[in-house]
Design an enzyme around this catalytic site. Structure first.
Site, PDB file in Angstrom:
ATOM      1  N   CYS A 160       0.849  -1.165   0.103  1.00  0.00           N
ATOM      2  CA  CYS A 160      -0.058  -0.100   0.040  1.00  0.00           C
ATOM      3  C   CYS A 160       0.952   1.138  -0.047  1.00  0.00           C
ATOM      4  O   CYS A 160       0.538   2.328  -0.394  1.00  0.00           O
ATOM      5  CB  CYS A 160      -1.009   0.043   1.362  1.00  0.00           C
ATOM      6  N   HIS A 182      -3.574   7.168   3.068  1.00  0.00           N
ATOM      7  CA  HIS A 182      -3.947   5.774   2.270  1.00  0.00           C
ATOM      8  C   HIS A 182      -5.244   5.419   3.118  1.00  0.00           C
ATOM      9  O   HIS A 182      -5.600   5.581   4.137  1.00  0.00           O
ATOM     10  CB  HIS A 182      -2.789   4.778   2.996  1.00  0.00           C
ATOM     11  N   ASN A 193     -10.211  -0.330   0.248  1.00  0.00           N
ATOM     12  CA  ASN A 193      -8.754  -0.293   0.292  1.00  0.00           C
ATOM     13  C   ASN A 193      -8.430  -0.612  -1.234  1.00  0.00           C
ATOM     14  O   ASN A 193      -8.192  -1.901  -1.353  1.00  0.00           O
ATOM     15  CB  ASN A 193      -8.068  -1.265   1.356  1.00  0.00           C
TER      16      ASN A 193
HETATM   17  N1  COA Z   1     -17.838  -9.436   9.641  1.00  0.00           N
HETATM   18  C1  COA Z   1     -18.669  -9.854  10.647  1.00  0.00           C
HETATM   19  N2  COA Z   1     -17.814 -10.150  11.934  1.00  0.00           N
HETATM   20  C2  COA Z   1     -16.559 -10.365  11.561  1.00  0.00           C
HETATM   21  C3  COA Z   1     -16.033  -9.912  10.330  1.00  0.00           C
HETATM   22  C4  COA Z   1     -16.792  -9.399   9.263  1.00  0.00           C
HETATM   23  N3  COA Z   1     -16.167  -9.235   8.246  1.00  0.00           N
HETATM   24  N4  COA Z   1     -14.392 -10.078  10.573  1.00  0.00           N
HETATM   25  C5  COA Z   1     -14.235 -10.402  11.778  1.00  0.00           C
HETATM   26  N5  COA Z   1     -15.282 -10.597  12.528  1.00  0.00           N
HETATM   27  C6  COA Z   1     -15.542 -10.802  14.006  1.00  0.00           C
HETATM   28  C7  COA Z   1     -14.531 -11.764  14.160  1.00  0.00           C
HETATM   29  O1  COA Z   1     -14.750 -13.176  13.904  1.00  0.00           O
HETATM   30  C8  COA Z   1     -14.785 -11.477  15.963  1.00  0.00           C
HETATM   31  O2  COA Z   1     -15.789 -12.277  16.384  1.00  0.00           O
HETATM   32  P1  COA Z   1     -15.672 -13.010  17.986  1.00  0.00           P
HETATM   33  O3  COA Z   1     -15.845 -11.821  18.743  1.00  0.00           O
HETATM   34  O4  COA Z   1     -16.995 -13.882  17.844  1.00  0.00           O
HETATM   35  O5  COA Z   1     -14.510 -13.930  18.006  1.00  0.00           O
HETATM   36  C9  COA Z   1     -15.086 -10.204  15.913  1.00  0.00           C
HETATM   37  O6  COA Z   1     -15.751  -9.741  14.646  1.00  0.00           O
HETATM   38  C10 COA Z   1     -14.036  -9.126  16.193  1.00  0.00           C
HETATM   39  O7  COA Z   1     -13.106  -9.299  15.219  1.00  0.00           O
HETATM   40  P2  COA Z   1     -11.687  -8.654  15.542  1.00  0.00           P
HETATM   41  O8  COA Z   1     -10.791  -9.045  14.296  1.00  0.00           O
HETATM   42  O9  COA Z   1     -11.246  -8.456  16.923  1.00  0.00           O
HETATM   43  O10 COA Z   1     -12.497  -7.156  14.872  1.00  0.00           O
HETATM   44  P3  COA Z   1     -11.912  -5.679  14.818  1.00  0.00           P
HETATM   45  O11 COA Z   1     -12.658  -4.584  15.715  1.00  0.00           O
HETATM   46  O12 COA Z   1     -10.205  -5.673  15.084  1.00  0.00           O
HETATM   47  O13 COA Z   1     -11.980  -5.473  13.387  1.00  0.00           O
HETATM   48  C11 COA Z   1     -10.907  -5.172  11.158  1.00  0.00           C
HETATM   49  C12 COA Z   1     -11.484  -6.250  12.494  1.00  0.00           C
HETATM   50  C13 COA Z   1     -10.113  -6.090  10.220  1.00  0.00           C
HETATM   51  C14 COA Z   1     -11.948  -4.386  10.568  1.00  0.00           C
HETATM   52  C15 COA Z   1      -9.501  -4.275  11.945  1.00  0.00           C
HETATM   53  O14 COA Z   1      -8.794  -5.046  12.790  1.00  0.00           O
HETATM   54  C16 COA Z   1      -8.948  -3.421  10.729  1.00  0.00           C
HETATM   55  O15 COA Z   1      -9.323  -2.456  10.169  1.00  0.00           O
HETATM   56  N6  COA Z   1      -7.611  -3.948  10.778  1.00  0.00           N
HETATM   57  C17 COA Z   1      -6.903  -3.244   9.804  1.00  0.00           C
HETATM   58  C18 COA Z   1      -6.921  -3.974   8.555  1.00  0.00           C
HETATM   59  C19 COA Z   1      -6.388  -3.215   7.327  1.00  0.00           C
HETATM   60  O16 COA Z   1      -6.600  -2.010   7.259  1.00  0.00           O
HETATM   61  N7  COA Z   1      -5.598  -3.788   6.459  1.00  0.00           N
HETATM   62  C20 COA Z   1      -4.805  -3.249   5.358  1.00  0.00           C
HETATM   63  C21 COA Z   1      -3.848  -2.161   5.790  1.00  0.00           C
HETATM   64  S1  COA Z   1      -3.053  -1.966   4.573  1.00  0.00           S
END
Ligand code: COA
Length: 317
Positions: free
Chosen positions: A108, A243, A273
């Protein structure tokens, strides 16, 4: 070095969160509240090569130069169906360019990495007009049977033409080798002489929470450093072009730096993204809407797999 033209080519198909919820266990409410993303464009019938070519032609036209005046083409890409030749070489044939071409992959942070390289070539006098293409199709490296990553990304191509002159002030790249937090692994061909494990394919794997924390801390640190190195104060900056990974990441960076909302534009709600294509897409939109004015002090910041990040200060001419 200054930016004299930008171009964007998006796939036709708009994919909403509800459309994704037909394939994986997620919901519009979950995706919109955790990421800000409401829809993204996904390549269905187009080719990434054609989108890259269109964005490139539009950027060259906007720059007011001819393709024959382009001295170098740098193409930023994470994955496409050709491992070799480079995507830049293939796009070259579609746009009737004759200059040298190559690809870079810094995930990215690819656009700012290409900008840094272009600045080096231009400052040394080696090349004058450089075309940067960012062509990305993350929809073909994520796992569409799992909800974790497929909701985050969108496909797109964007481009910028840069040339000599005033504009870029400071640029800083950083990398901390953390390949396990965000990666995609391809399977190589079977080799009868390999006695160790032949290696296995893995669609995009991500530790979302870790990536979130690293993105915010890297971007905040990079921005503070480039602003200080430029001799600006944070309040002097008119616009922060970040970004577009996730609205919560963008908001968190904004809050850490105590920035007003109007200085941190975003379009992640519509595009998702699009990896290295994000920054030129947002820039192209801001230019088209007349939101970037002559003399504006701009900060760019990007971050992604590596873990790599980059930031730059730029005065719009
Ligand atoms: N839909 C519904 N539920 C989802 C899900 C989705 N797409 N993805 C994950 N979950 C669930 C998980 O299974 C978890 O369930 P549980 O509590 O029963 O175990 C719960 O939601 C929380 O998951 P978690 O991973 O802790 O959520 P989060 O608040 O961290 O959000 C992201 C997940 C990916 C949105 C967040 O971590 C994020 O934005 N990270 C950065 C990713 C990114 O930008 N990557 C590219 C960078 S260049």
């Amino acid at each position: 070095m200054r930016i004299i033209g930008t171009g964007v080519a998006l796939p036709q198909l708009r994919v909403t969160n509800d459309m994704i919820a037909k394939y994986v266990d997620t919901s519009d409410e979950w995706v919109a509240s955790r990421t800000g993303i409401k829809e993204r464009r996904i390549i269905s019938t187009e080719s990434l090569i054609d989108l890259g070519a269109q964005a490139a032609k539009d950027a060259v036209a906007a720059a007011g130069i001819d393709m024959a005046d382009v001295d170098l083409l740098i193409c930023s890409n994470v994955a496409n169906s050709y491992v070799t030749p480079s995507l830049g070489c293939i796009i070259q044939g579609k746009i009737d360019a004759t200059c040298p071409c190559f690809d870079i992959n810094n995930a990215c942070a690819g656009f700012l990495t290409a900008l840094d390289m272009a600045d080096g070539y231009i400052t040394s006098g080696r090349y004058k007009n450089i075309l940067i293409i960012c062509a990305e199709e993350p929809s073909r490296i994520v796992d569409w049977t799992s909800r974790e990553a497929c909701i985050l990304f969108g496909d797109a191509a964007s481009a910028a033409v840069v040339t000599d002159g005033e504009g870029l002030k400071k640029i800083k790249l950083s990398t901390k080798s953390l390949p396990d937090v965000l990666y995609y692994r391809r399977k190589l061909e079977y080799n009868p002489f390999v006695t160790k494990d032949q290696g296995e394919y893995k669609p995009l794997q991500m530790n979302g929470r870790e990536v979130f924390k690293m993105a915010v801390s890297a971007s905040v640190a990079d921005i503070k450093k480039v602003v200080e190195d430029t001799g600006w104060k944070m309040e002097d900056v008119d616009m922060f072009v970040l970004h577009q990974a996730n609205l919560r990441i963008i908001d968190s960076i904004r809050q850490h730096l105590d920035l007003p909302e109007e200085k941190v534009p975003h379009n992640v709600e519509r595009s998702g993204n699009t990896s290295s294509a994000c920054i030129p897409i947002l820039l192209n939109e801001l230019i088209a809407e007349g939101k970037i004015k002559k003399g504006y002090k701009i900060v760019f910041s990007a971050f992604g797999a590596g873990f790599s990040s980059a930031a730059a200060t730029y005065e719009w001419k």
